[in-house]
Design an enzyme around this catalytic site. Sequence first.
Site, short mmCIF file in Angstrom:
data_model
loop_
_atom_site.label_atom_id
_atom_site.label_comp_id
_atom_site.label_asym_id
_atom_site.label_seq_id
_atom_site.Cartn_x
_atom_site.Cartn_y
_atom_site.Cartn_z
N CYS A 2 146.89 -24.28 89.68
CA CYS A 2 147.10 -23.21 90.66
C CYS A 2 148.19 -23.58 91.67
O CYS A 2 149.06 -22.78 91.98
CB CYS A 2 145.82 -22.93 91.46
SG CYS A 2 144.30 -22.99 90.52
N ASP A 3 148.13 -24.78 92.21
CA ASP A 3 148.96 -25.14 93.37
C ASP A 3 150.12 -26.09 93.06
O ASP A 3 151.02 -26.24 93.89
CB ASP A 3 148.07 -25.78 94.46
CG ASP A 3 146.98 -24.81 94.91
OD1 ASP A 3 147.27 -23.60 94.96
OD2 ASP A 3 145.86 -25.25 95.18
N CYS A 37 143.08 -27.88 92.40
CA CYS A 37 143.54 -27.22 91.18
C CYS A 37 145.05 -27.37 91.03
O CYS A 37 145.82 -26.65 91.67
CB CYS A 37 143.16 -25.73 91.22
SG CYS A 37 143.78 -24.81 89.81
#
Length: 326
Positions: free
Chosen positions: A156-157, A153
């Site tokens: 997200c990261d 992701c």
Amino acid sequence: MTSSAGESAADSQEASGTTWDLVIIGGGAAGLACAIYAGRGRLSTLVLEKMLPGGQVALSDVIENYPGFAEGISGMELAQQMHEQAARFGAKIETATVEAIDVSGRPFRVRLAGGDSDAGPRARALLLATGCSPRRLGVPGEKELYGRGVSYCATCDGPLFGGKSVVVVGGGNTAIDEALFLAGLASKVTVVHRRDELRADPILQERALANSKIEFLWSHVLTEIVGEESVRGARARHVSSGEEREVPASAVFIAIGETPQTGFLPEEIERDKGGYVVSDSDLQTSAPGVFVAGDARSGAYRQIAAAVGEGVLAYRSIRRHLEETS
Ligand code: NAP
């Protein structure tokens, strides 16, 4: 219908041990769209979501192809709006993981993680809206370095890797969306793709090919993710020459497609070879009273707008089913 849900009638019911008109497993686009209609249709409705409301929608950076948002909308915001809309009309939305369902008798029984099926919620109708999870590559280093540079992701990261070199694996819409997002943060993005042409939509291809921070390693497969404490790079092999090379990188984002989250389903619910749930044109599965909508459905066009449409269509079928069986 056997219960009359008021604007917030569902709020007064406990999720577990209660018999609901409808239990929706999965709070992504399909599940929440159905919940909005079911709430307005005064069905007592419980939505069970194991992660974030909005599912995969919430993990997208910007969504440009959902009608009604000419400038695009962030995935998180769209997910939040859908969640609030479903709750506003009375659907109860709980964070819970469904471990099993029993469709051998009526009402259907839902077993939640950490509970037994006698205590779990019961349902007169069920909607499977569990979507998909990212497919694993299955190379050395992937599991070992997950969370330490290996990610599924970018939204997200990705922010953890500002100014660093990163690798994206895959050539579909997800991979190219992620590469474009990462190009805004990282110093360099190398897209490793197993063919010499992309599967992604032409508009995304044009943008990625024109982006000076994105490089393509065509016709290569990843063979290993290297690093000790964290990712240091990735090894890739040319598919015809067999030549191997190492690409230095602080992170590897894997975006090679999805697998349906249907492993918990009983055998009464037919699935295709890929594990996607088979349905008729009313979105009813092989178990009467159990419906499916969205990315986990066999033959689905895996787009947010399509998932929303399927959630709404499933509502119509569920309503009809409940009227015929009550
Ligand atoms: P996808 O469309 O199935 O693409 C997967 C990509 O990974 C393909 O390029 C495929 O290569 C490659 N791949 C698959 N297995 C691999 C392996 N073992 N090793 C190396 N490469 C591998 O999956 P997705 O990109 O996750 O998209 C899933 C669905 O969501 C699609 O329907 C997509 O359109 C949709 N989606 C839409 C948007 C959007 O509209 N903006 C954004 C994200 C996702 P090949 O091309 O050689 O098969």
